[in-house]
Design an enzyme around this catalytic site. Structure first.
Site, PDB file in Angstrom:
ATOM      1  N   CYS A 147     -34.803  56.091  32.133  1.00  0.00           N
ATOM      2  CA  CYS A 147     -34.832  57.285  32.970  1.00  0.00           C
ATOM      3  C   CYS A 147     -34.034  58.382  32.265  1.00  0.00           C
ATOM      4  O   CYS A 147     -32.832  58.226  32.037  1.00  0.00           O
ATOM      5  CB  CYS A 147     -34.266  56.996  34.355  1.00  0.00           C
ATOM      6  SG  CYS A 147     -34.207  58.454  35.435  1.00  0.00           S
ATOM      7  N   CYS A 151     -29.938  53.772  25.049  1.00  0.00           N
ATOM      8  CA  CYS A 151     -29.035  52.826  25.710  1.00  0.00           C
ATOM      9  C   CYS A 151     -28.582  51.718  24.783  1.00  0.00           C
ATOM     10  O   CYS A 151     -27.683  50.954  25.138  1.00  0.00           O
ATOM     11  CB  CYS A 151     -29.713  52.212  26.949  1.00  0.00           C
ATOM     12  SG  CYS A 151     -30.083  53.405  28.246  1.00  0.00           S
ATOM     13  N   CYS A 186     -36.091  59.430  42.213  1.00  0.00           N
ATOM     14  CA  CYS A 186     -36.216  60.104  43.501  1.00  0.00           C
ATOM     15  C   CYS A 186     -34.966  60.938  43.772  1.00  0.00           C
ATOM     16  O   CYS A 186     -33.868  60.385  43.890  1.00  0.00           O
ATOM     17  CB  CYS A 186     -36.420  59.087  44.631  1.00  0.00           C
ATOM     18  SG  CYS A 186     -36.625  59.831  46.255  1.00  0.00           S
ATOM     19  N   CYS A 192     -34.498  50.383  23.249  1.00  0.00           N
ATOM     20  CA  CYS A 192     -34.111  51.731  23.668  1.00  0.00           C
ATOM     21  C   CYS A 192     -32.984  52.215  22.769  1.00  0.00           C
ATOM     22  O   CYS A 192     -31.878  51.680  22.811  1.00  0.00           O
ATOM     23  CB  CYS A 192     -33.682  51.745  25.143  1.00  0.00           C
ATOM     24  SG  CYS A 192     -33.190  53.384  25.744  1.00  0.00           S
ATOM     25  N   CYS A 212     -31.198  59.820  34.794  1.00  0.00           N
ATOM     26  CA  CYS A 212     -30.018  58.956  34.948  1.00  0.00           C
ATOM     27  C   CYS A 212     -29.377  58.616  33.615  1.00  0.00           C
ATOM     28  O   CYS A 212     -28.197  58.255  33.574  1.00  0.00           O
ATOM     29  CB  CYS A 212     -30.406  57.666  35.677  1.00  0.00           C
ATOM     30  SG  CYS A 212     -30.988  57.900  37.370  1.00  0.00           S
TER      31      CYS A 212
END
Length: 453
Positions: A185, A174, A199, A171, A188
């Protein structure tokens, strides 16, 4: 920026890269908004974002307050315990039964809602280098990405989800390697272990490895609470309308009607959602993985690739061959093999093991004081793993190895044919690929299969 492969003699450069990334990892995560270039003013307004994250939870609390007033006060207290003068006697037994069931479901619902909102879903360590605009940090991350691990080796020997070239998934937001079943995500801004979905109803958080059990129990108790309130309020409302019984609260029948409609609508919706996640639990699959199944059936970069090294039979694995160019058409052989590979779920080890992997407590490994009741409370048990390593079913793993071996051999044969055609000036056309696919589809030609594989 092109990636630079570090050799064994580049020890000082590797050490400097780790030092820069270590400083980034130690930076406070609360300052992430500013490090992403959002500006100081927006970083100071982050508390408004946190307040808005809890707005859906506030809506849920308001619905619970309405249900408590309509059910406990107007129905149980004002209708069953304190009946009007025309009713012969209060119905204390029914009122007590209704109250106990309602409070049991409500308290479990609130417990699981709290756990799903505050429990860490399984975030990986965030290393934000690009956001700071530091070219040296960007170069350091590029070196480590191509280097393959902190120890200089490939790393991730047991990872089944890999890139098209067989390398580990990395990634670049990150700055971490992503273990199996880990996804980033965008809401986030973090990588989440065994991510299911994001959610907004649980304080705008992800549903991942560590909070999936309370989330599923939240759906379970919410469905039972809605159906219980809907059924009981419908029964009492029908009784009042049938016998034309007066009520102590003038608008109580209207309130019961609203409660009945809202409870049934929410109960049916949440019930279907809960049934879907129970199916995913029994098959050991996430929502993202179920969606990736359809995508991987039409892609030359399937999700599963056997880890490097020896196979289960002890034979050395064939090095992966790069797939053809993305613009080329799929041959019938590729379509059948990719569809077969997409249907294989190596994480499915049987519904019993899949269930206990999420809810805990296996009868064969029962401990003192722990029983099947642990399934219905949001408590972690000893059967929980670290979220980065997931056991696979060996039979399905062998199927993946076989199918990927056939595809790699087929793509290697195409690459060899394309190289020969390029030398002759012909190139690798779609017609040649279709002819190659028909040759591979001919299972009777064992000699050609042995020569190409």
């Amino acid at each position: 920026m092109p990636l630079v492969r570090l050799s064994q003699d580049d020890g000082p450069r590797r050490s400097a890269a780790y030092e820069r990334l270590g400083a980034l990892a130690a930076a406070p995560y609360e300052d992430l908004g500013r490090r992403r270039g959002r500006g100081r003013a927006e970083g100071d307004r982050m508390w408004w974002r946190r307040v808005l994250d809890w707005a859906p939870v506030a809506v849920i609390v308001l619905l619970l307050v309405f249900s408590a007033h309509a059910f406990l006060y107007t129905l149980v207290v004002q209708h069953l315990l304190i009946p009007p003068s025309t009713t012969p006697q209060p119905q204390r037994t029914k009122a007590l039964l209704y109250t106990l069931i309602y409070l049991f479901l409500l308290l479990n619902f609130l417990w699981n809602l709290t756990e799903a909102c505050v429990r860490d879903p399984g975030y990986l360590l965030h290393r934000g280098a690009r956001a700071r605009g530091d070219n040296e940090d960007e170069e350091a991350v590029g070196m480590l990405e191509s280097d393959g691990g902190e120890d200089g080796d490939d790393g991730g020997e047991d990872e089944w989800e890999r890139k098209a070239d067989g390398g580990r998934r990395f990634c670049r937001k990150c700055r971490v390697y992503k273990p199996d079943r880990t996804h980033h995500c965008s809401t986030c801004g973090r990588c989440v272990l065994k991510m299911d979905h994001h959610c907004p109803w649980i304080a705008n958080r992800c549903v991942g490895f560590r909070n999936y059990k309370p989330f599923l129990l939240l759906l379970f108790y919410a469905t039972l609470l809605c159906l219980f309130c809907g059924i009981t309020s419908a029964i009492e409302l029908a009784s009042v309308l049938k016998h034309d019984t007066p009520t102590n609260v003038e608008l109580a029948p209207i309130e019961w009607a609203f409660l009945d409609i809202a409870a049934f609508v929410l109960g049916m919706s949440l019930g279907g959602f809960c049934a879907w996640h129970i199916y995913l639990t029994l098959t050991n699959r996430t929502t993202i993985e179920s969606l990736e199944t359809d995508r991987s059936a039409h892609s030359r970069s399937p999700r599963f690739r056997p880890p490097p090294g020896a196979t289960s039979s002890g034979e050395h694995q064939r090095p992966p061959s790069p797939p053809p160019r993305p613009g080329a058409l799929l041959t019938p052989f590729e379509k059948r093999r990719l569809h077969a590979l997409a249907r294989v779920n190596i994480w499915d080890r049987g519904w019993r093991r899949n269930w206990t992997a999420v809810f805990g407590w296996d009868r064969t490994r029962a401990r003192a004081g722990v029983g099947w009741w642990i399934w219905f409370v949001p408590l972690q048990t000893g059967s929980w793993r670290d979220g980065a390593h997931h056991p696979v079913d060996e039979r399905r793993a062998d199927d993946v190895r076989k199918i990927r071996g056939e595809l790699d051999a087929y793509w290697a044969a195409q690459a060899a044919r394309g190289a020969a055609g390029a030398g002759a000036g012909a190139g690798d056309t779609d017609q040649e690929r279709e002819e190659c696919g028909r040759e591979w589809d001919d299972e009777a030609d064992e000699e050609q299969w042995a020569r190409l594989s």
